[in-house]
Structure formats: C-alpha cells, structure tokens
Write a protein that holds these residues in place. Structure first.
Motif, PDB file in Angstrom:
ATOM      1  N   TYR A 133     -54.495  22.757  73.021  1.00 46.45           N
ATOM      2  CA  TYR A 133     -55.428  21.631  72.667  1.00 46.45           C
ATOM      3  C   TYR A 133     -54.312  20.565  73.238  1.00 46.45           C
ATOM      4  O   TYR A 133     -53.237  20.353  72.839  1.00 46.45           O
ATOM      5  CB  TYR A 133     -55.421  21.331  71.257  1.00 46.45           C
ATOM      6  N   THR A 146     -58.858  16.941  74.390  1.00 44.96           N
ATOM      7  CA  THR A 146     -59.241  16.575  72.974  1.00 44.96           C
ATOM      8  C   THR A 146     -59.498  15.011  73.174  1.00 44.96           C
ATOM      9  O   THR A 146     -58.939  14.291  74.090  1.00 44.96           O
ATOM     10  CB  THR A 146     -58.097  16.737  71.915  1.00 44.96           C
ATOM     11  N   ASP A 173     -56.247  14.282  67.317  1.00 39.99           N
ATOM     12  CA  ASP A 173     -57.371  15.347  67.415  1.00 39.99           C
ATOM     13  C   ASP A 173     -56.785  16.579  67.784  1.00 39.99           C
ATOM     14  O   ASP A 173     -56.990  17.889  67.211  1.00 39.99           O
ATOM     15  CB  ASP A 173     -58.234  14.916  68.146  1.00 39.99           C
ATOM     16  N   SER A 174     -55.723  16.624  68.662  1.00 38.84           N
ATOM     17  CA  SER A 174     -55.309  17.932  69.044  1.00 38.84           C
ATOM     18  C   SER A 174     -54.606  18.581  67.882  1.00 38.84           C
ATOM     19  O   SER A 174     -54.934  19.775  67.576  1.00 38.84           O
ATOM     20  CB  SER A 174     -54.218  17.757  70.022  1.00 38.84           C
ATOM     21  N   ARG A 217     -57.274  19.917  65.578  1.00 42.57           N
ATOM     22  CA  ARG A 217     -58.099  21.084  65.757  1.00 42.57           C
ATOM     23  C   ARG A 217     -57.204  22.458  65.842  1.00 42.57           C
ATOM     24  O   ARG A 217     -57.464  23.481  65.694  1.00 42.57           O
ATOM     25  CB  ARG A 217     -58.466  20.949  67.396  1.00 42.57           C
ATOM     26  N   TRP A 218     -55.821  22.213  66.043  1.00 43.92           N
ATOM     27  CA  TRP A 218     -54.972  23.396  65.832  1.00 43.92           C
ATOM     28  C   TRP A 218     -54.659  23.830  64.610  1.00 43.92           C
ATOM     29  O   TRP A 218     -54.679  24.967  64.168  1.00 43.92           O
ATOM     30  CB  TRP A 218     -53.604  22.937  66.512  1.00 43.92           C
ATOM     31  N   ASP A 260     -56.769  23.612  62.202  1.00 44.93           N
ATOM     32  CA  ASP A 260     -58.148  24.268  61.878  1.00 44.93           C
ATOM     33  C   ASP A 260     -58.217  25.713  62.504  1.00 44.93           C
ATOM     34  O   ASP A 260     -59.230  26.355  62.127  1.00 44.93           O
ATOM     35  CB  ASP A 260     -59.342  23.299  61.984  1.00 44.93           C
ATOM     36  N   SER A 261     -57.391  25.741  63.619  1.00 43.25           N
ATOM     37  CA  SER A 261     -57.728  27.109  64.464  1.00 43.25           C
ATOM     38  C   SER A 261     -57.063  28.369  63.579  1.00 43.25           C
ATOM     39  O   SER A 261     -56.238  28.006  62.600  1.00 43.25           O
ATOM     40  CB  SER A 261     -57.267  27.019  65.700  1.00 43.25           C
TER      41      SER A 261
END
Length: 285
Positions: A110, A135, A140-141, A144-145, A147-148
C-alpha cells in the motif's frame, strides 16, 4: 483581519497537515488569538479553489519536493484561481515501511504514488515480489494496512511519525531515497490587485508568451541578468490555450532593484503575472 480557515489536503496526519499546523502555530505566536479551523479537502485544487472564494482563509499546499520536483496541481491552479503566495514552509519528508512478513516475501504494498517515487530505490532492492496498490494519501496507506489481515503478507509505506495502528513484523524507518528529502509548501490566499512587497525574500512569476519565436526565453532572462536578479527556479508547463504552447513559472530572489525588472516584464510581448512575494515561515512557527 484574522484568518478563520485553513484549507489543506486531508486527512489528518499528512505532511500537508504538518505544514498547516506549523502555520497555525505561527499565527498564534504572532498575535492571532483564535486559531483558524483546519478544513481537509479531497484534492489540492479543491483546497486552492475554496481559498479563492473565502478572503479570510488560506490554502496550505505542496509546491515542490527536493526529490520528485514540482507539484503540478498547485502550480497550475495558483493563477487559475487568482491566488498569491504569502509564505513558504519547508517540511522534512521521512518515510517508514511496516510489513506483516519479511520484506523479500511481501506480495503487496500500500503506497501513495508520490511516496513510491521518493522511496523507489529501497522498494526495488528490498521488495522484489511486491506489487503496489496505490492509495489516496500516506494516511490511507496506513489505514488500509492496519485493516488488512496479517496473513495477506502486505506492507505499507507511511509517514515516519504516524502510528501504524497495530504491530508489524518489520518496521524500518527512513527508507526515502534522499535522507534530506524535503517538501516546500506554500500558504496562498485570494488577493486580486494587491501590490507585491518586493522587500520579502522571493517572488514567484508566471510568464505567458504571446507566440513562440526565436530568442523568446533569452529576452525574458536578459531582463533578470541586466538587473542582477537571481533566477532560482524556472519550469515550463503547457499553456492549455492551444496544443504545444507553453508558459514559464519562475522564482526570483528579490533585491533592492526588483521593481524595475518587474516593470520591464509587464511591458514585454507576453503576459506577466506576479504569484506573490514571500518569506520562509520563521523557524518554530
């Protein structure tokens, strides 16, 4: 008159946010009693457009990075929205990478496109299997990480001081190509018709030629040479009036003689626009 709003690219925690908060702290230190609100926008042009519509506001946006160069979205929209530059702010840009697996085993990354450009040497050497997922921002990166799933073997490039949100198998600081990586931000506002103050350090200009002809750039630069004015930056950009026509963005270092070459520029066979005269925001503010 007090500034009541600062528009900037969001979300909170970006390098734009760092620059805007420095400017807000400067206002508090120099006597503005009520701190202006920070209003996060979806894009740089949106921040500039909103500032152009609200005279008591400012936009804080990136204009140049020492590694990747000019930020086109800021440069192209300054004149479009009739804005002038008040200040410039230099922000050190440092990145870290967080990962759920050894870097050689990471399959996805990301990353914001600008961050990837500024960290591509590290990525090429250390992440041979990864494919980038672009992203909207560095924050945002991180989100997103966070939440992965750790089993996805993902990594993210995020600002050096931003908390990743959960534990990482790998966490490496200062992965940017240039250890002196710096982004120059501007503070801009709507000031149509206001006179420029050439006692300040720098002046930014936009030169729009009337036609393409031999010696055009020489004519422009000769004016600065004649008056011993240092040209510290020049960029060409498409004019957007017709194909293959170009305009020139220039920064000059002011001296006592600056008004005279500015007058000559305005008398030339081109359209000259002053985009502001400004100083660097004082340290600590």
């Amino acid at each position: 008159m007090a500034i009541d709003q600062i528009y900037l690219l969001g979300p909170e925690g970006t390098f734009s946010d760092h620059a805007a908060r420095r400017f807000r702290e400067y206002l508090a230190r120099t006597g503005q009693t009520k701190a202006p609100d920070l209003s996060y926008t979806r894009s740089i042009p949106e921040a500039l457009e909103l500032a152009s519509k609200h005279p008591l506001s400012r936009a804080v946006t990136p204009i140049e990075n020492s590694e990747s160069g000019m930020v086109v979205a800021t440069q192209d929209h300054l004149a479009r929205y009739g804005l002038v530059i008040d200040w410039e702010i230099s922000i050190p840009v440092r990145f870290r990478i967080v990962s759920d697996a050894p870097l050689a085993e990471v399959v996805g990354l990301y990353v914001h496109p600008v961050a990837l450009e500024q960290c591509d040497v590290f990525v090429a050497r250390q992440l041979p299997r990864s494919r980038p997922t672009f992203t909207r921002s560095n924050i945002d990166s991180a989100m997103r990480w966070r939440d992965s799933s750790p089993g996805d073997q993902m990594a993210a490039i995020i600002p050096y001081d931003h908390p990743p949100g959960r534990g990482a198998f790998v966490d490496v600081q200062n992965i940017q190509n240039d250890q002196q990586n710096t982004t120059r931000f501007i503070v801009a506002h709507s000031a149509r018709g206001a006179p420029a103050d050439y006692t300040r350090t720098k002046t930014s200009l936009l030169i729009s030629p009337d036609a393409d002809r031999p010696g055009l750039l020489f004519e422009i630069l000769s004016i600065f040479k004649k008056h011993n004015i240092n040209l510290c930056r020049i960029e060409s950009r498409p004019a957007r009036t017709r194909p293959w026509a170009y305009v020139f963005f220039m920064d000059i270092t002011n001296n006592a003689g600056t008004p005279e070459p500015i007058r000559e520029l305005f008398a030339g066979r081109w359209t000259a626009t002053v985009l502001g005269s400004y100083d660097e925001l004082p340290a600590g503010g």
